[in-house]
Motif scaffolding. Sequence first.
Motif, short mmCIF file in Angstrom:
data_model
loop_
_atom_site.label_atom_id
_atom_site.label_comp_id
_atom_site.label_asym_id
_atom_site.label_seq_id
_atom_site.Cartn_x
_atom_site.Cartn_y
_atom_site.Cartn_z
N GLN A 1 0.82 -1.21 0.00
CA GLN A 1 0.00 0.00 0.00
C GLN A 1 0.86 1.27 0.00
O GLN A 1 0.50 2.26 -0.63
CB GLN A 1 -0.92 0.02 1.23
N LYS A 2 1.98 1.22 0.71
CA LYS A 2 2.85 2.39 0.79
C LYS A 2 3.81 2.48 -0.40
O LYS A 2 4.20 3.58 -0.82
CB LYS A 2 3.67 2.36 2.09
N LYS B 1 4.81 9.03 -6.07
CA LYS B 1 3.83 10.12 -6.03
C LYS B 1 3.52 10.56 -4.60
O LYS B 1 2.73 11.49 -4.40
CB LYS B 1 2.54 9.69 -6.72
N GLY B 2 4.09 9.88 -3.64
CA GLY B 2 3.83 10.22 -2.25
C GLY B 2 2.42 9.88 -1.81
O GLY B 2 1.87 10.54 -0.92
N MET C 1 -6.82 6.52 -2.93
CA MET C 1 -5.48 7.01 -2.60
C MET C 1 -5.56 8.07 -1.52
O MET C 1 -6.48 8.90 -1.51
CB MET C 1 -4.82 7.59 -3.85
N GLY C 2 -4.58 8.04 -0.61
CA GLY C 2 -4.52 9.03 0.46
C GLY C 2 -3.16 9.70 0.50
O GLY C 2 -2.15 9.06 0.20
N ASP D 1 3.63 10.89 6.58
CA ASP D 1 4.85 10.08 6.66
C ASP D 1 4.90 9.15 5.44
O ASP D 1 4.31 8.07 5.44
CB ASP D 1 4.85 9.27 7.95
N ASP D 2 5.63 9.55 4.44
CA ASP D 2 5.69 8.76 3.20
C ASP D 2 6.61 7.55 3.30
O ASP D 2 6.55 6.66 2.45
CB ASP D 2 6.16 9.65 2.03
N VAL D 3 7.49 7.51 4.29
CA VAL D 3 8.44 6.40 4.37
C VAL D 3 8.05 5.37 5.43
O VAL D 3 8.82 4.43 5.69
CB VAL D 3 9.87 6.91 4.65
N ALA D 4 6.85 5.50 6.01
CA ALA D 4 6.39 4.49 6.96
C ALA D 4 6.19 3.16 6.24
O ALA D 4 5.99 3.12 5.02
CB ALA D 4 5.08 4.94 7.60
#
Length: 502
Positions: free
Chosen positions: A331-332, A338-339, A350-351, A355-358
């Motif tokens: 999912q991440k 695209k973040g 999409m959300g 925190d994009d790197v979680a």
Amino acid sequence: MSKNYIFLVLLLSGVFTVAQDKKEEAPKPIPPAKSFVTYYQGTFGGKSIPYTATAKETYLTNMKGDSVASFWSVSYVKKTDGNSAKRSVTFIFNGGPGSASVWLHMGLFGPQLVQVDTDAKKDDGAAPYTLKKNENGLLDLTDMVFIDPVGTGYSRVIGKGKEKDYWGLMEDAKSVSQFIRTWITQNKRWMSPKYLAGESFGTTRAAEVAKQLEGNGQNMALNGLILISQALDYAGSTSTHHNVTSYITYLPSMAATAWYHKKAGQGKTLEAFVEECRDFTYNQYVPALYKGNGINTAERNEIAEKLAYFTGLKKNYILQSDLRVLMPRFQKQLLYDKGLTIGRLDGRFMGDEYDDVADRPTLGDPASYQIGAAYTAALNHYYASVLKVEMDRPYLTSNSKIGQKWRWRTVPDESYWEPTPVNTAGSLGEAMRRNTAMKVLVASGYYDLITPFFDAEYTFARNGIVKDRVKMTYYEGGHMMYTHQPDLIKLSSDIREFLTQN
């Protein structure tokens, strides 16, 4: 004043206080069950249908005859000339555990539906929301009863009832079975064809209820089950480390979702790309998973390249994951460039998270929080303004307390039990073999990343289920595929065909 006298006064005072406390703890008087009846005329299946809507509490009793639980239901029953014995009735519930029937009520089966963005590009925003007539409704074919199990909707324990008697896999199935028998008896519908329609955990429930209805001295054989986003064997719908089954069952859904977001399979149809992934999964990925560290470097690289091809993820990331990508990480990672984080219930959503790197979503599920407010508002408005419901407590569309206290144990406390993944597929298999008239419709969304369509195929190929009486259908949506308008139309049509076939 003597010490003995003082002691006696204090003792009697304590006894009086305890007596008061016990009196205060006594069960509250049980008020009369509430019922709200309204009448309508609507168009279903091209026919003008007069029907009665009954929103009410039904009190369930224990072996002593005490009322112990209040089940809330909404029934839609076609007005007839008095001969309704051969008209079918469908009992409908959602999942959770801890979810009310709001989703299937306001999303698929009810006379009015809430409108959300069919393409999953926009969230529901804030009120007002749009309610519309259900042009694909099925009331011309079947009466419908929407059920809210104890702790959801307006349903609750009453009198001497205890939540623990309802918040568990077997306890839940027993109480829902009791409600169904009670409704059938009160409405004189024992000769009517009977169906169950459940979604997600509601399908887990449906399989066990089908089995339980065939016993307890009141054998009730069902005509069919409608299983939307089935979840009968949790080994195939629980993405956790070391659960080999889940790596297998989730992969084709990852491929389908990557195709949707144009990260994989471009130039091919969805169906063709999914079929290619099925073939790879069974014939190459399964052996590699079971060999584990026994595969050589060349084979490991080959599998990683194929997984990158199907999932749209980078080969190096897959190698670092030991060829086993957990769904929250997918999912991440899929739209990492695209973040954006994709939904779990529906991979189309999409959300934009902080925190994009979680390694997993941090805001919850975009496929849930982007439509939840619309469904909640629509249901409350519909109850108050259309069904004229007036209750003294809020309608709970979901209840997290239930999940925290849920009992998955399948045997009594005094019996030995070793925890295993939840699986009611065997119960369905048993019920189908005792009842040779029972048929099953399984509806799966390609972009459902919580109860994957490949898990449905995997589950229904096992567990003693009679394959010839099962129909599998697929949709270009997610867990609640009916939020996608083309799927709403297709699913309604498929259910219509299912209810009318011999």
